[in-house]
Design an enzyme around this catalytic site. Sequence first.
Site, PDB file in Angstrom:
ATOM      1  N   LYS A   1       0.815  -1.216   0.000  1.00  0.00           N
ATOM      2  CA  LYS A   1       0.000   0.000   0.000  1.00  0.00           C
ATOM      3  C   LYS A   1       0.856   1.277   0.000  1.00  0.00           C
ATOM      4  O   LYS A   1       2.065   1.227   0.238  1.00  0.00           O
ATOM      5  CB  LYS A   1      -0.913  -0.047   1.234  1.00  0.00           C
ATOM      6  CG  LYS A   1      -2.008  -1.141   1.171  1.00  0.00           C
ATOM      7  CD  LYS A   1      -2.822  -1.125   2.467  1.00  0.00           C
ATOM      8  CE  LYS A   1      -4.083  -1.941   2.381  1.00  0.00           C
ATOM      9  NZ  LYS A   1      -4.866  -1.851   3.659  1.00  0.00           N
TER      10      LYS A   1
ATOM     11  N   TYR B   1     -12.598  -1.985  -2.995  1.00  0.00           N
ATOM     12  CA  TYR B   1     -13.070  -2.026  -1.602  1.00  0.00           C
ATOM     13  C   TYR B   1     -14.591  -1.855  -1.503  1.00  0.00           C
ATOM     14  O   TYR B   1     -15.092  -1.383  -0.472  1.00  0.00           O
ATOM     15  CB  TYR B   1     -12.355  -0.951  -0.786  1.00  0.00           C
ATOM     16  CG  TYR B   1     -10.957  -1.352  -0.330  1.00  0.00           C
ATOM     17  CD1 TYR B   1     -10.763  -2.443   0.527  1.00  0.00           C
ATOM     18  CD2 TYR B   1      -9.830  -0.632  -0.734  1.00  0.00           C
ATOM     19  CE1 TYR B   1      -9.496  -2.800   0.959  1.00  0.00           C
ATOM     20  CE2 TYR B   1      -8.549  -0.994  -0.299  1.00  0.00           C
ATOM     21  CZ  TYR B   1      -8.399  -2.078   0.551  1.00  0.00           C
ATOM     22  OH  TYR B   1      -7.138  -2.430   0.992  1.00  0.00           O
TER      23      TYR B   1
ATOM     24  N   ASN C   1      -1.672   0.660   6.890  1.00  0.00           N
ATOM     25  CA  ASN C   1      -1.161  -0.606   7.425  1.00  0.00           C
ATOM     26  C   ASN C   1      -0.374  -1.447   6.415  1.00  0.00           C
ATOM     27  O   ASN C   1      -0.295  -2.665   6.532  1.00  0.00           O
ATOM     28  CB  ASN C   1      -2.299  -1.400   8.078  1.00  0.00           C
ATOM     29  CG  ASN C   1      -3.421  -1.700   7.103  1.00  0.00           C
ATOM     30  OD1 ASN C   1      -3.339  -1.355   5.936  1.00  0.00           O
ATOM     31  ND2 ASN C   1      -4.459  -2.366   7.583  1.00  0.00           N
TER      32      ASN C   1
ATOM     33  N   HIS D   1      -2.141  -5.353   1.873  1.00  0.00           N
ATOM     34  CA  HIS D   1      -3.461  -5.993   1.761  1.00  0.00           C
ATOM     35  C   HIS D   1      -3.255  -7.466   1.433  1.00  0.00           C
ATOM     36  O   HIS D   1      -2.302  -7.828   0.756  1.00  0.00           O
ATOM     37  CB  HIS D   1      -4.273  -5.345   0.628  1.00  0.00           C
ATOM     38  CG  HIS D   1      -5.478  -6.161   0.243  1.00  0.00           C
ATOM     39  ND1 HIS D   1      -6.675  -6.066   0.912  1.00  0.00           N
ATOM     40  CD2 HIS D   1      -5.645  -7.134  -0.706  1.00  0.00           C
ATOM     41  CE1 HIS D   1      -7.538  -6.933   0.374  1.00  0.00           C
ATOM     42  NE2 HIS D   1      -6.933  -7.585  -0.606  1.00  0.00           N
TER      43      HIS D   1
ATOM     44  N   GLU E   1      -9.978 -10.803  -6.712  1.00  0.00           N
ATOM     45  CA  GLU E   1      -8.999  -9.721  -6.566  1.00  0.00           C
ATOM     46  C   GLU E   1      -7.835  -9.878  -7.532  1.00  0.00           C
ATOM     47  O   GLU E   1      -7.324  -8.888  -8.057  1.00  0.00           O
ATOM     48  CB  GLU E   1      -8.492  -9.683  -5.116  1.00  0.00           C
ATOM     49  CG  GLU E   1      -9.573  -9.193  -4.145  1.00  0.00           C
ATOM     50  CD  GLU E   1      -9.107  -9.151  -2.701  1.00  0.00           C
ATOM     51  OE1 GLU E   1      -9.903  -8.733  -1.848  1.00  0.00           O
ATOM     52  OE2 GLU E   1      -7.959  -9.556  -2.408  1.00  0.00           O
TER      53      GLU E   1
HETATM   54  O1  CDP Z   1      -6.981  -5.397   5.392  1.00  0.00           O
HETATM   55  P1  CDP Z   1      -7.766  -6.289   6.322  1.00  0.00           P
HETATM   56  O2  CDP Z   1      -8.469  -7.424   5.601  1.00  0.00           O
HETATM   57  O3  CDP Z   1      -6.960  -6.758   7.488  1.00  0.00           O
HETATM   58  O4  CDP Z   1      -8.911  -5.354   6.982  1.00  0.00           O
HETATM   59  P2  CDP Z   1     -10.391  -4.989   6.487  1.00  0.00           P
HETATM   60  O5  CDP Z   1     -11.267  -5.032   7.673  1.00  0.00           O
HETATM   61  O6  CDP Z   1     -10.789  -5.822   5.305  1.00  0.00           O
HETATM   62  O7  CDP Z   1     -10.286  -3.454   6.053  1.00  0.00           O
HETATM   63  C1  CDP Z   1      -9.701  -3.079   4.819  1.00  0.00           C
HETATM   64  C2  CDP Z   1      -8.793  -1.886   5.062  1.00  0.00           C
HETATM   65  O8  CDP Z   1      -9.574  -0.770   5.479  1.00  0.00           O
HETATM   66  C3  CDP Z   1      -7.768  -2.070   6.185  1.00  0.00           C
HETATM   67  O9  CDP Z   1      -6.634  -2.801   5.787  1.00  0.00           O
HETATM   68  C4  CDP Z   1      -7.459  -0.639   6.537  1.00  0.00           C
HETATM   69  O10 CDP Z   1      -6.535  -0.047   5.621  1.00  0.00           O
HETATM   70  C5  CDP Z   1      -8.824   0.035   6.369  1.00  0.00           C
HETATM   71  N1  CDP Z   1      -9.546   0.127   7.667  1.00  0.00           N
HETATM   72  C6  CDP Z   1      -9.487   1.323   8.381  1.00  0.00           C
HETATM   73  O11 CDP Z   1      -8.829   2.284   7.930  1.00  0.00           O
HETATM   74  N2  CDP Z   1     -10.156   1.447   9.584  1.00  0.00           N
HETATM   75  C7  CDP Z   1     -10.868   0.410  10.072  1.00  0.00           C
HETATM   76  N3  CDP Z   1     -11.514   0.561  11.239  1.00  0.00           N
HETATM   77  C8  CDP Z   1     -10.930  -0.800   9.363  1.00  0.00           C
HETATM   78  C9  CDP Z   1     -10.249  -0.911   8.166  1.00  0.00           C
HETATM   79 MG    MG Z   2     -10.018  -7.408   4.190  1.00  0.00          MG
END
Ligand code: CDP
Ligand code: MG
Length: 138
Positions: free
Chosen positions: A9, A49, A112, A115, A126
């Site tokens: 990212k 997303y 973070n 992905h 994806e």
């Molecule tokens: O990436 P991952 O699958 O671990 O998390 P997700 O729940 O699928 O969320 C996708 C992305 O959204 C995260 O990797 C974060 O960059 C962002 N996110 C965020 O900014 N704040 C949150 N409370 C949850 C997700």
């Molecule tokens: Mg996710």
Amino acid sequence: MQKTLSIIKPDATERHLVGEILAYLEKNGFTICGLKKIQLTKKQAEGFYAEHQGREYFERLINYMISAPVVVAVLSRENAIRKYRELMGATDPNEAAEGTIRKLYALNKTHNSVHGSDSEETAMQEIAYFFSDDEIVE
Ligand code: CDP
Ligand code: MG
């Protein structure tokens, strides 16, 4: 061999961590089968997303994802999806285990660093979102 989609990212590409993260993936048994650096458009990021639309963090996430180029990669290994999720670590780096990519590199829960696909179905979707068949080599 199972395949998964990885995205390095913007926070990581901007800090020149692409080589380090790819090396860490290879060290941990993943083979890079497809790789490119791209600048996501707003539409592309929103489409990728789409399931997060309506969440309080959605706009923050999209603005972040288009703030700099990303590196998309197709990774393969046995149990690639589960193994890569493990290596990536929890979404929030404060909750990520030692030795995970997010523990090592992530700045916060939005920024973070990486992905990873979360199921076989999303991995296939994806990968196809970013790669044509002839851009993936075994
Ligand atoms: O990436 P991952 O699958 O671990 O998390 P997700 O729940 O699928 O969320 C996708 C992305 O959204 C995260 O990797 C974060 O960059 C962002 N996110 C965020 O900014 N704040 C949150 N409370 C949850 C997700
Ligand atoms: Mg996710």
